[in-house]
Write an enzyme that holds these catalytic residues in place. Structure first.
Site, short mmCIF file in Angstrom:
data_model
loop_
_atom_site.label_atom_id
_atom_site.label_comp_id
_atom_site.label_asym_id
_atom_site.label_seq_id
_atom_site.Cartn_x
_atom_site.Cartn_y
_atom_site.Cartn_z
N GLY A 4 71.40 124.71 -20.48
CA GLY A 4 70.79 125.62 -21.44
C GLY A 4 70.21 125.00 -22.69
N GLU A 27 75.55 121.04 -17.01
CA GLU A 27 74.54 121.39 -16.01
C GLU A 27 73.14 121.48 -16.62
OE1 GLU A 27 75.95 125.24 -14.76
OE2 GLU A 27 77.71 124.44 -13.74
N ARG A 29 55.59 130.52 -16.01
CA ARG A 29 56.29 130.83 -17.26
C ARG A 29 55.47 131.63 -18.26
NH1 ARG A 29 57.95 127.58 -20.46
NH2 ARG A 29 59.93 128.54 -20.88
N CYS A 53 43.99 137.20 -9.36
CA CYS A 53 43.54 138.56 -9.70
C CYS A 53 44.64 139.37 -10.38
CB CYS A 53 43.04 139.25 -8.44
SG CYS A 53 41.68 138.32 -7.73
N GLU A 54 44.98 138.98 -11.59
CA GLU A 54 45.95 139.67 -12.43
C GLU A 54 45.55 139.35 -13.87
OE1 GLU A 54 49.18 140.99 -11.63
OE2 GLU A 54 49.25 140.45 -9.50
C1 LIG Z 1 69.60 127.63 -14.64
C2 LIG Z 1 70.99 127.16 -14.77
C3 LIG Z 1 71.27 125.94 -15.41
C4 LIG Z 1 70.22 125.10 -16.07
O1 LIG Z 1 69.69 125.72 -17.21
P1 LIG Z 1 68.71 124.88 -18.17
O2 LIG Z 1 68.35 125.86 -19.23
O3 LIG Z 1 67.55 124.47 -17.35
O4 LIG Z 1 69.49 123.73 -18.69
C5 LIG Z 1 72.58 125.51 -15.43
N1 LIG Z 1 73.58 126.24 -14.86
C6 LIG Z 1 73.34 127.42 -14.25
C7 LIG Z 1 74.46 128.16 -13.65
C8 LIG Z 1 72.04 127.92 -14.18
O5 LIG Z 1 71.83 129.09 -13.59
#
Ligand SMILES: *Cc1c(COP(=O)(O)O)cnc(C)c1O
Length: 416
Positions: free
Chosen positions: A239, A273, A312, A342-343
């Site tokens: 995140g 993660e 995005r 086409c949007e």
């Molecule tokens: C999408 C996701 C991430 C990665 O999020 P980032 O914002 O790209 O770092 C990590 N863990 C889980 C469970 C996710 O769904």
């Protein structure tokens, strides 16, 4: 680091001119810098040097085999959200023993594949999933290592579509229910409790939501210890945001320092993660200007990339910087940068001041995360090629799709 820089008035990726890349591989084309990818991973990890930790790259942000392979060689683990991503990690040479499996809808088949591969941990997102996992593991004669993904109910202060840590969304189990579900898990014959997991959202640009979530997780870890459940790892999810325009996300070093301070001298492994933070600014999407179309109210630059290539902007109204690959020394005009789909939602950027001619090449910056991975074939558009630059070399890491492939699995209904 300056990965994408102007040299002799042409934008380069490392030492390769981006014009050279589209000459060789066509347009639109995703380009990644190997040095930028490696450095992002190394810098993130450096903050946890000599701490017991595992960095699991979030595969969904960019599942390219070449990128997974690069991170695997650097020692990364992987955060997966499907059986397909597990197969990719294995195909790319990743170590299943460093894989965490997140996601609210794991099928029994996906659980079997992950148990077979011997993954590091299942991040379980509901009481029902726990019961199913126990059954699947029992049938296979295996023990499933689990963390419960808890929803700490903190506001990540990000776009609502990518905020996941509030009560009202589908992820994780409610914080208040977590202890109870852990106690149930402790009774299950084929479940081994290994950790606690949370992931509160994406593109988070402040430290405080991470710290608040960590506090809540630690309180749960303590409550578990009081109930004789010892946790071996804490997974703090991903995140961390990146700079798309003027955001100032936490530096990796500040993030690591804050997390380590909060952990104190507890003897647990920290798992992370990160997705976007490792790949987002290591990639660009190259696109050619097909037409300039002045109208009464707006000037449109119609380019050969579209929302199917980079979703995005259409999906989140996200901002991506757009640069001319060979900037012209002419008066800039205010353009809407739009694709051929086409949007009306098919735009890549609003209100961009650029000096353009038809045939010019543009670089959509910060496109390394959730770019190719969210692409589609909408409007029967073949997906772009992907190239990885390494110094003065460029490697085609994914061929452009062929139109014929797009309907190769389809058939018409015979007359009867
Ligand atoms: C999408 C996701 C991430 C990665 O999020 P980032 O914002 O790209 O770092 C990590 N863990 C889980 C469970 C996710 O769904």
């Amino acid at each position: 680091m300056n990965t994408f820089t102007l040299k002799n008035n042409v934008l380069h990726a490392e030492n390769v001119a981006l014009t050279q890349i589209t000459e060789n591989f066509g347009s639109p084309c995703y380009v990644y810098s190997k040095a930028a990818l490696s450095q992002a991973f190394e810098r993130f990890s450096a903050g946890f040097k000599d701490a017991n930790h595992l960095v699991c790259f979030a595969v969904k942000s960019n599942p390219s085999l070449a990128i997974l392979n690069l991170f695997a060689k650097l020692g990364a683990g992987f955060d997966i959200v499907s059986g397909g991503e597990l197969a990719r990690v294995i195909a790319a040479g990743g170590d299943p023993k460093k894989v965490v499996f997140s996601g609210v809808g794991k099928t029994a088949e996906e659980m079997r594949a992950a148990l077979e591969a011997g993954i590091f941990c299942f991040n379980v997102e509901s009481a029902s999933e726990l019961i199913r996992l126990n059954d699947v593991a029992a049938y296979m004669g295996k023990i499933a290592p689990v963390s419960l993904r808890v929803n700490p109910n903190v506001d990540a202060k990000t776009h609502p579509y990518i905020s996941t840590g509030l009560k009202n969304n589908k992820f994780g189990v409610a914080y208040e229910d977590a202890l109870d579900i852990y106690l149930q898990a402790a009774e299950m014959s084929n479940i081994a409790i290994h950790g606690v997991d949370c992931h509160i959202g994406s593109q988070i640009t402040e430290l405080s939501p991470f710290l608040d979530a960590f506090d809540r997780v630690l309180a749960l870890v303590d409550a578990l210890a009081e109930n004789n459940i010892q946790i071996q790892h804490i997974d703090l999810g991903g995140g961390i945001g990146i700079c798309y325009s003027d955001e100032t996300p936490p530096e990796f070093t500040a993030y690591a320092k804050a997390m380590r301070e909060k952990l104190g001298n507890r003897d647990v492994k920290l798992v992370f993660e990160p997705g976007r933070a490792l790949v987002g600014n290591a990639g660009v999407l190259l696109t050619k200007v097909e037409y300039l179309k002045p109208t009464e109210s707006k000037n449109f630059a119609i380019v050969d990339a579209a929302m199917n290539d980079l979703m995005r902007p259409a999906l989140y109204d996200a901002y991506h910087d757009i640069q001319a690959v060979a900037p012209r020394n002419e008066a800039a005009v205010n353009y809407e940068i739009v694709g051929p789909v086409c949007e009306s939602g098919d735009f890549l950027g609003h209100d961009r001041n650029l000096a353009l001619q038809e045939g010019d090449l543009l670089a959509i910056m910060s496109a390394g995360a959730y770019g190719m991975s969210m692409s589609s074939n909408y409007n029967t558009r073949p997906r772009a090629a992907e190239v990885m630059v390494d110094g003065d070399q460029c490697h085609l890491i994914k061929k452009r799709e062929l139109i014929a492939d797009l309907f190769a699995n389809e058939s018409t209904v015979p007359n009867s």
